[in-house]
Design an enzyme around this catalytic site. Structure first.
Site, PDB file in Angstrom:
ATOM      1  N   ASP A  73       0.795  -1.259   0.453  1.00 38.48           N
ATOM      2  CA  ASP A  73       0.185  -0.037  -0.055  1.00 38.48           C
ATOM      3  C   ASP A  73       1.042   1.486  -0.260  1.00 38.48           C
ATOM      4  OD1 ASP A  73      -2.324   2.280   0.774  1.00 38.48           O
ATOM      5  OD2 ASP A  73      -3.220  -0.214   0.765  1.00 38.48           O
ATOM      6  N   HIS A 125      -3.287   6.354   3.622  1.00 33.14           N
ATOM      7  CA  HIS A 125      -4.396   5.036   2.984  1.00 33.14           C
ATOM      8  C   HIS A 125      -3.681   3.624   3.678  1.00 33.14           C
ATOM      9  CE1 HIS A 125      -6.394   1.899  -0.539  1.00 33.14           C
ATOM     10  NE2 HIS A 125      -6.861   2.573  -0.155  1.00 33.14           N
ATOM     11  N   SER A 313     -11.222  -0.630  -1.316  1.00 37.68           N
ATOM     12  CA  SER A 313      -9.468  -0.830  -0.577  1.00 37.68           C
ATOM     13  C   SER A 313     -10.326  -1.010   0.902  1.00 37.68           C
ATOM     14  CB  SER A 313      -9.009   0.108  -0.981  1.00 37.68           C
ATOM     15  OG  SER A 313      -8.551   0.204  -1.945  1.00 37.68           O
TER      16      SER A 313
END
Length: 375
Positions: A73, A125, A313
């Protein structure tokens, strides 16, 4: 509510055969308990984390202790170093050696360039995804992580805008395998211009390599409302994950299609699904997935619970964490194969929509409680 929670915990202490599940004392965002915010972990609306936690206590592997999950990520707020600060809720997490395949350049917005040994998050994220998997649980503050006892391998393959490239991601998968990852989480997708495995051959080869080493890969189906599962989730051997809202309805953004394997909580607005009265496409949006991460993107020293994290996600780490809990629980033996894990996830999923496997929900909603229960 607090009194009821205390009684549940006391009952669990008094009687080992009680039906009460372990309820962590994490106080949630507003102090009313994590259950007030994490609908995604509850039975019914979510993946039934309390039952799964109990099952792992019984197996002697609390929170999936000992299993290694690689998260490819934007990195992780895993340490304080210079301008980077450690997330308060990742202080007790087990981190294995990670790597940055997308080192931040002078302006922070270039494509992936440079490499170093410090996969610091400069987007938020990755920290959010890791928190869903393994945020510190039972510490009296904040929220909880589904596989809180697992070891996380942070692998940075996305830049400060959440962008990556084929070579970087392929290298990240191979690195994760060599570091002993048993599960790899891929909470991203290529655009709709990527329509075949031939367009991402190096990633496809890395996936085959990972599978040959008994590694389970889990990826997001995509957020483009497409009737086709995006890549890399659509690659053979990768478990593809769509998203549902807290009403148990497919999320409006979630990619669907014949290649969809499972769904998990992603939050947001309902899709208009014929015959499903619980879907309210014109109603208010459902809640997002809350986790501690940067209060605003790229503000790497300010942490909070932003309300705009929803998507496939966010759904994907629920499945990756459940796969890790299956491994730790021993319900499939000491070294289950990726195919066995996928089949078990599907067999224990909660059916949604029309009966049986379908293109909107796949085999259904992942159920961590059922997946880790011994027959």
């Amino acid at each position: 509510m607090r009194t009821l929670l205390v009684l549940a915990v006391l009952a669990a202490l008094i009687s080992p055969t009680t039906a009460h599940a372990w309820i962590p004392d994490d106080k949630g965002i507003g102090g009313l308990g994590w259950q007030a915010d994490q609908w995604n972990f509850l039975p019914g609306t979510g993946v039934d984390a309390p039952r799964a936690w109990d099952n792992l206590f019984a197996a002697g592997r609390p929170g999936g202790k000992g299993v290694k999950i690689a998260v490819l990520d934007s990195g992780a707020a895993y340490r304080s170093n210079g301008r980077f600060k450690q997330s308060p809720e990742l202080k007790s997490i087990r981190f294995a050696k990670g790597y940055d395949f997308c080192a931040r350049t002078s302006d922070g917005f270039n494509a992936c360039e440079g490499r170093d040994a410090y996969p610091n998050d400069d987007y938020g994220h990755g920290t959010h995804v890791i928190s869903t998997i393994a945020e510190t649980t039972g510490n009296g503050v904040g929220l909880t992580g589904l596989a809180y006892g697992a070891t996380i391998i942070p692998v940075k393959v996305l830049n400060a805008r959440g962008e990556g490239d084929e070579a970087t991601i392929a290298a990240g998968i191979r690195y994760a395998v060599k570091q002993g990852a048993q599960v790899i989480n891929l909470s991203f997708e290529f655009g709709e211009g990527t329509t075949s495995a031939n367009q991402i051959r190096s990633i496809a080869a890395a996936v085959r390599y990972a599978r040959s080493k008994n590694v389970t890969l889990v990826a997001a189906s995509g957020n483009t409302k497409s009737s086709r599962v995006g890549f890399p989730a659509a690659l053979p051997g990768v478990i593809s994950v769509g998203a549902v809202t807290e009403r148990g309805c497919a999320a409006v953004y979630s990619n669907t299609g014949d290649g969809l394997d499972l769904v998990a909580p992603g939050g947001g607005r309902d899709m208009a699904v014929p015959g499903q009265a619980n879907c309210l496409p014109n109603g208010p949006d459902g809640r997002p997935i809350f986790q501690l991460t940067f209060a605003r993107e790229r503000k790497v020293t300010s942490f909070g619970y932003p309300g705009d994290y929803f998507g496939t996600s966010m759904a994907t780490p629920h499945v990756s964490a459940t796969a890790a809990l299956i491994i730790a629980s021993g319900v499939l033996g000491s070294k289950p194969t990726p195919d066995q894990i996928e089949a078990h996830l599907k067999a224990t999923a909660r059916d949604l929509g029309v009966p049986g496997v379908d293109s909107i929900y796949g085999a259904g909603m992942v159920d961590a409680g059922a997946a880790t229960a011994r027959p």
